[in-house]
Design a protein around this motif. Structure first.
Motif, PDB file in Angstrom:
ATOM      1  N   ASN A   1     -16.019 -16.398  -3.203  1.00  0.00           N
ATOM      2  CA  ASN A   1     -14.625 -16.845  -3.367  1.00  0.00           C
ATOM      3  C   ASN A   1     -13.660 -15.738  -3.773  1.00  0.00           C
TER       4      ASN A   1
ATOM      5  N   ARG B   1      -7.900 -17.994  -2.535  1.00  0.00           N
ATOM      6  CA  ARG B   1      -9.184 -18.546  -2.070  1.00  0.00           C
ATOM      7  C   ARG B   1      -9.006 -19.488  -0.891  1.00  0.00           C
TER       8      ARG B   1
ATOM      9  N   THR C   1     -12.026 -23.180  -7.517  1.00  0.00           N
ATOM     10  CA  THR C   1     -13.293 -22.446  -7.460  1.00  0.00           C
ATOM     11  C   THR C   1     -13.923 -22.539  -6.064  1.00  0.00           C
TER      12      THR C   1
ATOM     13  N   LYS D   1     -13.683  -9.416  -6.251  1.00  0.00           N
ATOM     14  CA  LYS D   1     -15.141  -9.355  -6.239  1.00  0.00           C
ATOM     15  C   LYS D   1     -15.635  -8.583  -4.997  1.00  0.00           C
TER      16      LYS D   1
ATOM     17  N   ARG E   1      -4.087 -18.177 -12.065  1.00  0.00           N
ATOM     18  CA  ARG E   1      -5.088 -19.147 -11.596  1.00  0.00           C
ATOM     19  C   ARG E   1      -4.507 -20.009 -10.457  1.00  0.00           C
TER      20      ARG E   1
ATOM     21  N   LYS F   1     -27.881 -15.692  -9.055  1.00  0.00           N
ATOM     22  CA  LYS F   1     -27.225 -15.280  -7.807  1.00  0.00           C
ATOM     23  C   LYS F   1     -25.845 -14.682  -8.083  1.00  0.00           C
ATOM     24  N   LEU F   2     -25.154 -15.311  -9.027  1.00  0.00           N
ATOM     25  CA  LEU F   2     -23.790 -14.889  -9.372  1.00  0.00           C
ATOM     26  C   LEU F   2     -23.796 -13.464  -9.923  1.00  0.00           C
TER      27      LEU F   2
ATOM     28  N   PHE G   1     -26.899 -21.415 -10.652  1.00  0.00           N
ATOM     29  CA  PHE G   1     -26.307 -20.379  -9.803  1.00  0.00           C
ATOM     30  C   PHE G   1     -26.136 -19.046 -10.529  1.00  0.00           C
TER      31      PHE G   1
ATOM     32  N   TYR H   1     -19.960 -13.193 -17.155  1.00  0.00           N
ATOM     33  CA  TYR H   1     -20.179 -14.605 -16.821  1.00  0.00           C
ATOM     34  C   TYR H   1     -21.089 -15.303 -17.841  1.00  0.00           C
TER      35      TYR H   1
ATOM     36  N   GLU I   1     -20.698 -17.455 -20.063  1.00  0.00           N
ATOM     37  CA  GLU I   1     -20.535 -18.908 -20.215  1.00  0.00           C
ATOM     38  C   GLU I   1     -21.381 -19.698 -19.209  1.00  0.00           C
ATOM     39  N   HIS I   2     -21.793 -19.027 -18.121  1.00  0.00           N
ATOM     40  CA  HIS I   2     -22.585 -19.721 -17.092  1.00  0.00           C
ATOM     41  C   HIS I   2     -24.083 -19.433 -17.197  1.00  0.00           C
TER      42      HIS I   2
ATOM     43  N   THR J   1     -18.178 -21.276  -2.189  1.00  0.00           N
ATOM     44  CA  THR J   1     -17.925 -21.047  -3.621  1.00  0.00           C
ATOM     45  C   THR J   1     -18.524 -19.723  -4.104  1.00  0.00           C
ATOM     46  N   GLY J   2     -19.682 -19.367  -3.572  1.00  0.00           N
ATOM     47  CA  GLY J   2     -20.337 -18.120  -3.956  1.00  0.00           C
ATOM     48  C   GLY J   2     -19.736 -16.884  -3.306  1.00  0.00           C
TER      49      GLY J   2
HETATM   50  P1  GDP Z   1     -13.824 -19.810 -11.512  1.00  0.00           P
HETATM   51  O1  GDP Z   1     -13.316 -19.680 -12.928  1.00  0.00           O
HETATM   52  O2  GDP Z   1     -12.903 -20.606 -10.637  1.00  0.00           O
HETATM   53  O3  GDP Z   1     -14.170 -18.490 -10.887  1.00  0.00           O
HETATM   54  O4  GDP Z   1     -15.175 -20.663 -11.564  1.00  0.00           O
HETATM   55  P2  GDP Z   1     -16.321 -20.789 -12.662  1.00  0.00           P
HETATM   56  O5  GDP Z   1     -15.973 -20.050 -13.925  1.00  0.00           O
HETATM   57  O6  GDP Z   1     -16.683 -22.221 -12.781  1.00  0.00           O
HETATM   58  O7  GDP Z   1     -17.553 -20.057 -11.969  1.00  0.00           O
HETATM   59  C1  GDP Z   1     -17.615 -18.653 -11.907  1.00  0.00           C
HETATM   60  C2  GDP Z   1     -18.032 -18.235 -10.530  1.00  0.00           C
HETATM   61  O8  GDP Z   1     -19.354 -18.688 -10.308  1.00  0.00           O
HETATM   62  C3  GDP Z   1     -17.217 -18.869  -9.406  1.00  0.00           C
HETATM   63  O9  GDP Z   1     -16.048 -18.144  -9.100  1.00  0.00           O
HETATM   64  C4  GDP Z   1     -18.202 -18.868  -8.267  1.00  0.00           C
HETATM   65  O10 GDP Z   1     -18.212 -17.592  -7.633  1.00  0.00           O
HETATM   66  C5  GDP Z   1     -19.522 -19.072  -8.954  1.00  0.00           C
HETATM   67  N1  GDP Z   1     -19.903 -20.504  -8.952  1.00  0.00           N
HETATM   68  C6  GDP Z   1     -19.418 -21.483  -9.724  1.00  0.00           C
HETATM   69  N2  GDP Z   1     -20.003 -22.660  -9.463  1.00  0.00           N
HETATM   70  C7  GDP Z   1     -20.911 -22.398  -8.491  1.00  0.00           C
HETATM   71  C8  GDP Z   1     -21.831 -23.197  -7.779  1.00  0.00           C
HETATM   72  O11 GDP Z   1     -21.947 -24.397  -7.994  1.00  0.00           O
HETATM   73  N3  GDP Z   1     -22.607 -22.561  -6.837  1.00  0.00           N
HETATM   74  C9  GDP Z   1     -22.490 -21.217  -6.596  1.00  0.00           C
HETATM   75  N4  GDP Z   1     -23.259 -20.652  -5.661  1.00  0.00           N
HETATM   76  N5  GDP Z   1     -21.620 -20.442  -7.249  1.00  0.00           N
HETATM   77  C10 GDP Z   1     -20.847 -21.024  -8.177  1.00  0.00           C
END
Ligand code: GDP
Ligand code: MG
Length: 160
Positions: free
Chosen positions: A123, A113, A102, A20, A96, A71-72, A68, A60, A62-63, A120-121
């Motif tokens: 990583n 990581r 995460t 990233k 992984r 911002k992501l 977040f 992303y 799914e999110h 987390t933001g």
């Molecule tokens: P990953 O698969 O381990 O990368 O995690 P996820 O799929 O759950 O989330 C995707 C990405 O979103 C993460 O790698 C983080 O960069 C970001 N992220 C996830 N959860 C949070 C959160 O609670 N706060 C913030 N700021 N970013 C988050």
């Protein structure tokens, strides 16, 4: 060796791995590539690009709707990323494991990581979380002709 070719001559599992913008800016490209390479995984696709917001949002998806998410998406499209496809036995799951949790502060030393991140933001790296996600993400980021199919001369020293 060629006469006694190992099973790895066939296409193995693929994972989408992306450094990233924070990982790129912090000079971690070579270290991250070296970790996957030394493990025995094979690099079959790589490119540097600044993702559009649309591409980041699809990646992303799914999110979408989570607090977040904006911002992501902004962060992922804020600068260059290194998008890669790595091939090898169990590369999705083991990739992984190499990446870690995460939350970098919950990720043990020795993981990418855990070794390099705090928030987390920020990583550092993305890795596909399942074979199905990997297929979706690879199709999103790469064209079929951008993926190389080859057998490294070391294959028989990595696979039995
Ligand atoms: P990953 O698969 O381990 O990368 O995690 P996820 O799929 O759950 O989330 C995707 C990405 O979103 C993460 O790698 C983080 O960069 C970001 N992220 C996830 N959860 C949070 C959160 O609670 N706060 C913030 N700021 N970013 C988050
Ligand atoms: Mg994820």
């Amino acid at each position: 060796v060629l006469a006694d070719a190992p099973a790895c001559l066939e296409r193995e599992e693929l994972s989408f791995i992306m450094i990233k913008p924070d990982g790129v800016q912090r000079g971690l490209i070579s270290d991250i590539i070296a970790r996957f390479e030394r493990k025995g995984y094979k690099l079959v696709g790589i490119k540097v690009l600044v993702p559009t917001q649309a591409l980041a949002a699809k990646h992303y998806a799914e999110h979408d709707g989570k607090p977040f998410f904006p911002k992501l998406v902004n962060f992922l499209s804020s600068g260059p990323v290194v998008a890669m496809v790595w091939e090898g036995k169990s590369v999705v799951k083991y990739g992984r494991t190499m990446i870690g949790a995460t939350n970098p502060l919950a990720s043990p030393p020795g993981t990418i990581r855990g070794d390099y991140g705090i928030d987390t933001g920020r990583n550092i790296i993305h890795g596909s979380d399942s074979v199905e996600s990997a297929q979706r993400e690879i199709a999103l980021w790469f064209k079929a002709e951008e993926l190389a199919d080859y057998t490294p001369s070391t294959a028989a020293w990595v696979y039995e």
